[in-house]
Write a protein that holds these residues in place. Structure first.
Motif, PDB file in Angstrom:
ATOM      1  N   ALA A  97       0.848  -1.209   0.000  1.00 39.13           N
ATOM      2  CA  ALA A  97       0.000   0.000   0.000  1.00 39.13           C
ATOM      3  C   ALA A  97       0.880   1.254   0.000  1.00 39.13           C
ATOM      4  CB  ALA A  97      -0.917  -0.015   1.218  1.00 39.13           C
ATOM      5  N   GLU A  98       1.993   1.202   0.748  1.00 41.84           N
ATOM      6  CA  GLU A  98       2.911   2.350   0.784  1.00 41.84           C
ATOM      7  C   GLU A  98       3.558   2.567  -0.588  1.00 41.84           C
ATOM      8  OE1 GLU A  98       5.396   0.950   4.015  1.00 41.84           O
ATOM      9  OE2 GLU A  98       4.527   2.392   5.403  1.00 41.84           O
ATOM     10  N   VAL A  99       3.985   1.468  -1.217  1.00 38.45           N
ATOM     11  CA  VAL A  99       4.628   1.581  -2.534  1.00 38.45           C
ATOM     12  C   VAL A  99       3.632   2.117  -3.553  1.00 38.45           C
ATOM     13  CG1 VAL A  99       5.744   0.314  -4.432  1.00 38.45           C
ATOM     14  CG2 VAL A  99       6.334  -0.225  -2.055  1.00 38.45           C
ATOM     15  N   GLN A 100       2.383   1.666  -3.434  1.00 31.03           N
ATOM     16  CA  GLN A 100       1.349   2.157  -4.364  1.00 31.03           C
ATOM     17  C   GLN A 100       1.166   3.666  -4.202  1.00 31.03           C
ATOM     18  OE1 GLN A 100      -2.176  -0.173  -4.433  1.00 31.03           O
ATOM     19  NE2 GLN A 100      -3.033   0.962  -6.143  1.00 31.03           N
ATOM     20  N   LYS A 101       1.224   4.138  -2.948  1.00 35.99           N
ATOM     21  CA  LYS A 101       1.074   5.578  -2.677  1.00 35.99           C
ATOM     22  C   LYS A 101       2.257   6.350  -3.273  1.00 35.99           C
ATOM     23  CE  LYS A 101      -0.334   8.651   1.082  1.00 35.99           C
ATOM     24  NZ  LYS A 101      -0.484   8.817   2.551  1.00 35.99           N
TER      25      LYS A 101
END
Ligand SMILES: O=P(O)(O)O[C@H]1[C@H](OP(=O)(O)O)[C@@H](OP(=O)(O)O)[C@H](O)[C@@H](O)[C@H]1OP(=O)(O)O
Length: 463
Positions: A97-101
């Motif tokens: 989720a962090e990488v997607q952000k």
């Protein structure tokens, strides 16, 4: 009872003060991605009668976004595959989720200055205007140039905005060097022998062996198994899986390269903390010892590819700075003779800033070590080439006396090469500095009378 409460209160305040101090000086192990570490400094007074007459600044661009859709892409693809096969952990889903952000935030920003980077360069320009007010008050012309890469041009322009904010109103000639035709700010694109060394030199194998040390391997697996299952790790290590950048160049092929790529996502965070990503901090996936290890693996590559390298490298990584140093010498001499301009300001990349500092023999930057292990203990890119890192030559003149020059690294006064003796404090005779570095560049076949085309040809044929 009352005494106990007062003692507890005092101890609580002491702990809070220590936490603030620790937070302020906490090492982050950011290597070449260290945001500009400016510390206010008082400059020494020049010898009596001397006034600033010319400034040459050679600097790296400011803090930036990820250079390209590379580390974030590879990790997002890896975690997508792990999730698809039920081999992702809860913490792996958090990271995904962090990488997607990060990917969503970085869209259309890859490679460009961050908000912090723009501020860093504006402030460097503003301080130059404030620190050398008498020089800029002449409003004589200046030159400002950059490479073909946008972030270096954004840095050039940010510096100029900061300088102009202090009242400078002189004529400014702005330019940038075309791609592949830039022997001064991107000699590493042109130097044939250097390119072969950078791609296939023995140092690549030395660094690979260093990066595969048992400690680093164990650290990589510990970190990796927080995020995916042992079955996924086995698939990766078996060679079944590879994760690439947009040019299909492999970024992740095993646990070690996976964690090096995760380290790259961690280190860019501080450069973006004035943008929308300040709540993402990859530090939670690492211990400090692990961060130190992965900083050292990154520094090992930079030591060989951009720094002094091994004793048998014959200074191939730093000799390519000879054309830029030649230009610096000629620009100072011309300004002293013609009194036609008061500054030249050039903005480029870590691959220029680091070897330039080494070529000028700033501190111990140029010292070569017998092993990579020793090098990474004593040499760190963060000291010489952080984001917005810069070298400055400040030239002083006085009626009837010979010109003097002092050097700044990250805006702090520093000595020239140890072989040079100062005239007074950090002020050196320009004639001595010119003679020393002219000898260095001419011994490499770059004469001060050579043209930019001559230098292009020399880099292609001899470097
Ligand atoms: O691994 P990344 O993409 O960060 O490497 C960048 C270079 O960044 P550096 O590792 O030197 O901090 C970047 O240098 P910069 O001074 O412009 O930030 C370089 O321009 C860019 O091409 C990437 O280098 P690479 O070797 O092509 O990966």
């Amino acid at each position: 009872m009352r005494k106990t409460r007062i003692l507890l209160g005092f101890m609580l305040v002491l702990v809070m003060i220590c936490n603030v101090c620790f937070a302020a000086t906490e090492r982050l192990y950011l290597g070449s991605k260290t945001p500009y570490p400016y510390e206010k400094t008082e400059y020494t007074t020049p010898p009596a009668g001397y006034q600033p007459a010319f400034i040459y600044i050679a600097g790296r661009h400011g803090s930036r976004n990820l250079s390209s859709y590379k580390y974030d892409k590879a990790w997002f693809d890896l975690l997508t595959e792990a999730e698809k096969t039920g081999q992702i952990t809860k913490m792996g889903k958090t990271l995904k989720a962090e990488v997607q952000k990060i990917i969503e935030f970085e869209k259309d920003k890859y490679g460009d200055l961050s908000t912090m980077g723009k501020r860093e360069l504006f402030e460097i320009g503003k301080r130059s205007g404030e620190n050398f007010k008498s020089l800029y008050a002449t409003n004589k012309p200046i030159i400002a140039d950059a490479t073909y890469v946008t972030r270096s041009q954004q840095s050039r322009d940010g510096f100029l905005e900061g300088l102009k904010s202090t009242g400078y109103k002189g004529e400014i000639t702005i330019s940038f060097y075309e791609q592949g035709r830039d022997p001064y700010l991107r000699p590493y694109d042109i130097a044939t022998k250097y390119l072969a060394y950078e791609s296939n030199g023995q140092w690549n194998k030395d660094v690979e062996i260093f990066a595969k040390n048992e400690t680093a391997k164990a650290m990589s697996e510990r970190i990796f198994l927080q995020l995916v299952s042992p079955e996924f790790l086995a698939r990766l290590d078996s060679g079944e899986l590879k994760f690439t950048d947009t040019k299909n160049k492999t970024v992740i092929k095993n646990a070690a390269t996976a964690i090096s790529a995760l380290y790259e996502l961690y280190v860019i965070g501080p450069s973006l903390r004035e943008d929308g990503l300040k709540d993402i901090n990859m530090k939670k996936y690492f211990t400090n010892d692990e961060l130190e290890m992965f900083e050292r693996i990154q520094v090992a590559k930079e030591y060989h590819a951009q720094g002094p390298g091994a004793p048998d490298s014959n200074n191939i990584s730093t000799n390519i700075m000879a054309p830029l140093v030649k230009r610096m010498i000629v620009e100072v001499d011309t300004a002293l003779a013609k009194k036609d301009k008061i500054g030249v300001f050039s903005f480029s990349h870590a691959e220029t800033q680091i070897p330039l500092v080494c070529f000028l023999e700033v501190g111990n930057s140029h010292i070569q070590y017998a092993t990579t292990e020793e090098a990474v203990q004593k040499w760190n890119t963060a000291d010489f080439g952080p984001m917005a890192g810069n070298v400055q030559w400040i030239v002083y003149t006085a009626k009837g006396k010979e010109p003097l020059v002092k050097m700044l690294l990250l805006e702090k006064e520093i000595p020239f090469a140890k072989a040079l003796k100062p005239f007074q404090g950090t002020y050196y005779k320009w004639a001595d500095v010119k003679a020393y570095y002219t000898k260095k560049v001419e011994n490499l076949g770059i004469t001060t009378k050579s043209s930019i085309d001559d230098n292009m040809r020399s880099l292609i044929e001899k470097f």
